[in-house]
Design a protein around this motif. Structure first.
Motif, short mmCIF file in Angstrom:
data_model
loop_
_atom_site.label_atom_id
_atom_site.label_comp_id
_atom_site.label_asym_id
_atom_site.label_seq_id
_atom_site.Cartn_x
_atom_site.Cartn_y
_atom_site.Cartn_z
N HIS A 1 0.26 -0.33 -4.70
CA HIS A 1 -1.19 -0.15 -4.83
C HIS A 1 -1.60 1.03 -3.95
N GLY A 2 -2.19 2.04 -4.56
CA GLY A 2 -2.53 3.25 -3.81
C GLY A 2 -4.02 3.44 -3.63
N VAL A 3 -4.36 4.35 -2.71
CA VAL A 3 -5.77 4.66 -2.44
C VAL A 3 -6.04 6.16 -2.46
N LEU B 1 0.86 -1.19 0.00
CA LEU B 1 0.00 0.00 0.00
C LEU B 1 0.89 1.24 0.00
N SER B 2 0.89 1.95 -1.11
CA SER B 2 1.85 3.03 -1.34
C SER B 2 1.89 4.04 -0.21
N VAL C 1 2.34 0.21 -10.84
CA VAL C 1 1.73 1.08 -9.83
C VAL C 1 0.23 1.16 -10.13
N SER C 2 -0.58 0.82 -9.15
CA SER C 2 -2.03 0.83 -9.37
C SER C 2 -2.74 1.73 -8.37
N VAL D 1 -2.10 1.65 -13.67
CA VAL D 1 -3.03 0.52 -13.62
C VAL D 1 -4.19 0.91 -12.70
N LEU D 2 -5.42 0.78 -13.18
CA LEU D 2 -6.57 1.20 -12.39
C LEU D 2 -7.46 0.01 -12.04
N GLU D 3 -7.94 0.04 -10.80
CA GLU D 3 -8.82 -1.02 -10.29
C GLU D 3 -10.27 -0.58 -10.32
N ASN D 4 -11.14 -1.51 -10.72
CA ASN D 4 -12.58 -1.25 -10.62
C ASN D 4 -12.97 -1.19 -9.14
N PRO D 5 -13.75 -0.19 -8.75
CA PRO D 5 -14.11 -0.07 -7.33
C PRO D 5 -15.33 -0.92 -6.99
#
Lengths: 266, 285
Positions: free
Chosen positions: B64-66, B37-38, B96-97, B142-146
């Motif tokens: 992986h960031g938030v 977690l970045s 990096v996502s 890189v993007l994650e579906n929420p």
């Protein structure tokens, strides 16, 4: 939506708040958020609203475990609710969320034993700062030994980055010592001047309780006062509790051994 | 099929969590990679960063960031991006996502992954920001579906269409969280299979798996349990499209012993093995 999510009241009050009305213009929430098969638009927004304060409480409880323990879960939650209304997060990191909590507690009207809690918060803030501070190499004994005796008079000492010095009006450090006591045998939160050095060594954070004279000497040194002047001031201060030269040498050896100085400038 | 950037299949990993630090450093568990977690490591030079340096010496890493807040109307935080880029370099992160979401507006951060309206205007806004971020990071974002609990009336397309178009037009990668697909499908009443089938398979560079909590009226993405069988079925369906892709298990509440998390993650191995040796091929040998 954001204004409703961060509102401390129930969801209907949140959606009717002036800020929320401004965000969604004059439109009704039902015109902005779709209902699901089981939840109204307001209920759907409330899922986020309910999680918001829990998340803030978790973050601040992690940084202020002593304060949370002293106040109890309900009072701490109320404090968090009030605090984030005044000081919401404006950073990408939750590590900075609690920066203003000690000052907030110091004037918070509904906090019991407020002055004690403010000191506890100051101490815990210092512990967090030291935990995350940049790593700087400490002076070791050989560097101290290499200084010529006559040079100490004008020598100035710089502390490591992971160092904080506190003068408190309550025994907050003693309270932290008993945080894990399952019998809740905590020292009384009575008025008593206490002094604490907080520092990190080998990636572990330490609290070191200080005598008043030691605190004052250390405060002069980290403020950049030459050692000779700092020592002279220490020997003049203190009345009946005036430190003796042996005390000063002992303290200095302890501080060097603890690794709280990064540099000596001659 | 490999992804279009030839980013490696790191195998099966788990999220690096503070409670597991002592075990990871002492037992050196046989895990193929860690997701980090970045934000937990961007503003500290204390013990967490020291541990991360040791982990990086032994295991591959992805960040992986938030807090990127790619969908916000606030300006991008270039100080944040600078620190993120430095951390990616320090950890030799494979990618990096972050999330397709916004985390706040007007300078505030609610530290939640708030959903976006899926409109043409929002799409154009997000494409431009993804391109900028990728340029700054000098690598594809890189993007994650929420997972989400609200839908906006002004949306003109479904989330999977938005995500697919965003990926193609901004040239970003996808981190497909199949648990999030399941959670949102229940909360919004759409077909999870349709979501999985609509994404561009060659842009999926990572999977997330996790547990959730069913509240009766809705499902919350709590990361507090084992993954449900329905989520594994979605994973199997998607892996059949994408081929072997780095897979990671997230456990963030009521975190059990490391070996419990790892055992849950390793359930993915059966699906990956089935893919590596298709029955028809095995029969022909």
């Amino acid at each position: 939506m954001q204004a409703a999510v961060v509102h401390p009241g129930d969801i209907e009050k949140a959606l009717a708040s002036p800020l929320a009305r401004r965000e969604i213009a004059r439109a009704d929430v039902d015109a902005v958020i779709l209902p699901s098969a089981t939840l109204t638009p307001a209920q759907r927004v409330s899922v986020y609203q309910n999680m918001y304060l829990l998340r803030m409480e978790e973050a601040l409880g992690s940084d202020y475990p002593g304060l949370k323990h002293f106040l109890g879960d309900d009072a701490f939650f109320s404090l968090v609710r009030d605090y984030v209304q005044v000081h919401p997060s404006r950073s990408y990191t939750l590590n900075r969320l609690g920066d203003k909590l000690p000052d907030f507690v110091a004037v918070a009207p509904d906090v019991r034993r407020r002055d004690f809690c403010a000191d506890l918060a100051r101490l815990e803030r210092a512990l967090s700062q030291v935990f995350d501070a940049p790593e700087t190499k400490a002076l070791d004994a050989s560097a101290i030994d290499a200084v010529a005796p006559e040079a100490w008079e004008t020598a100035r000492l710089t502390p490591i980055a992971a160092f904080r010095l506190l003068a408190l009006r309550y025994p907050a450090s003693a309270y932290m010592d008993t945080l894990d006591d399952e019998q809740h045998r905590h020292p009384p939160a009575r008025r008593r001047d206490t002094y604490v050095a907080v520092y990190r060594r080998e990636y572990s954070v330490y609290r070191h309780d200080l005598a008043r004279g030691a605190h004052d000497l250390l405060a002069d040194l980290v403020a950049g006062k030459p050692l000779g002047r700092a020592v002279a001031a220490a020997l003049r201060r203190g009345g009946r509790k005036r430190p003796q030269p042996d005390d000063l040498f002992r303290w200095f050896r302890q501080w060097v051994a603890a690794g709280i100085f990064a540099r000596v400038d001659l | 099929m490999s992804n279009r950037w030839n980013l490696p299949d790191l195998g099966i990993g788990v999220g690096l969590r503070t409670v597991h630090f002592p075990h990871i450093l002492s037992a050196r568990p046989q895990v193929e990679w860690f997701e980090v977690l970045s934000e937990n490591f961007m503003d500290t030079e204390g013990r967490p960063l020291r541990v991360l340096d040791q982990v990086v010496e032994r295991y591959p890493i992805a960040l992986h960031g938030v807090s990127l807040s790619i969908g916000s109307t606030d300006p991008l935080d270039f100080e944040y991006l600078k620190k993120l880029k430095a951390l990616a370099g320090r950890t030799r992160a494979h990618w990096v996502s972050d999330h397709l979401c916004w985390t706040g507006v007007m300078g505030r951060n609610v530290h939640d992954l708030l959903p976006m309206p899926y409109s043409e205007e929002a799409l154009a806004h997000t494409i431009a920001r993804v391109r900028t971020v990728s340029e700054v990071l000098e690598r594809p974002l890189v993007l994650e579906n929420p997972s989400s609990y609200v839908e906006f009336a002004q949306s003109t397309m479904r989330e999977w269409e938005f995500l697919a178009r965003l990926a193609e037009d901004s040239d970003c990668g996808l981190l497909l969280d199949v648990n999030n697909v399941y959670v949102s499908a229940f909360n919004h009443g759409f077909d999870a299979n349709a979501y999985i089938d609509a994404l561009p398979a060659d842009r999926v560079v990572q999977y997330h798996l996790a547990g959730h909590t069913h509240m009766g009226t809705h499902i919350v993405d709590t990361h507090s349990d084992h993954a449900r069988p329905e989520v594994w079925e979605l994973y199997a369906r998607s892996v059949a499209r994408t081929g072997l892709v780095s897979t990671l298990y997230e456990w963030d509440e009521d975190i059990p012993e490391f070996d419990v998390v790892l055992a849950e993650a390793r359930k993915a191995a059966a699906y990956r093995a089935a893919l590596a040796a298709p029955p028809a091929l095995a029969a022909a040998r």
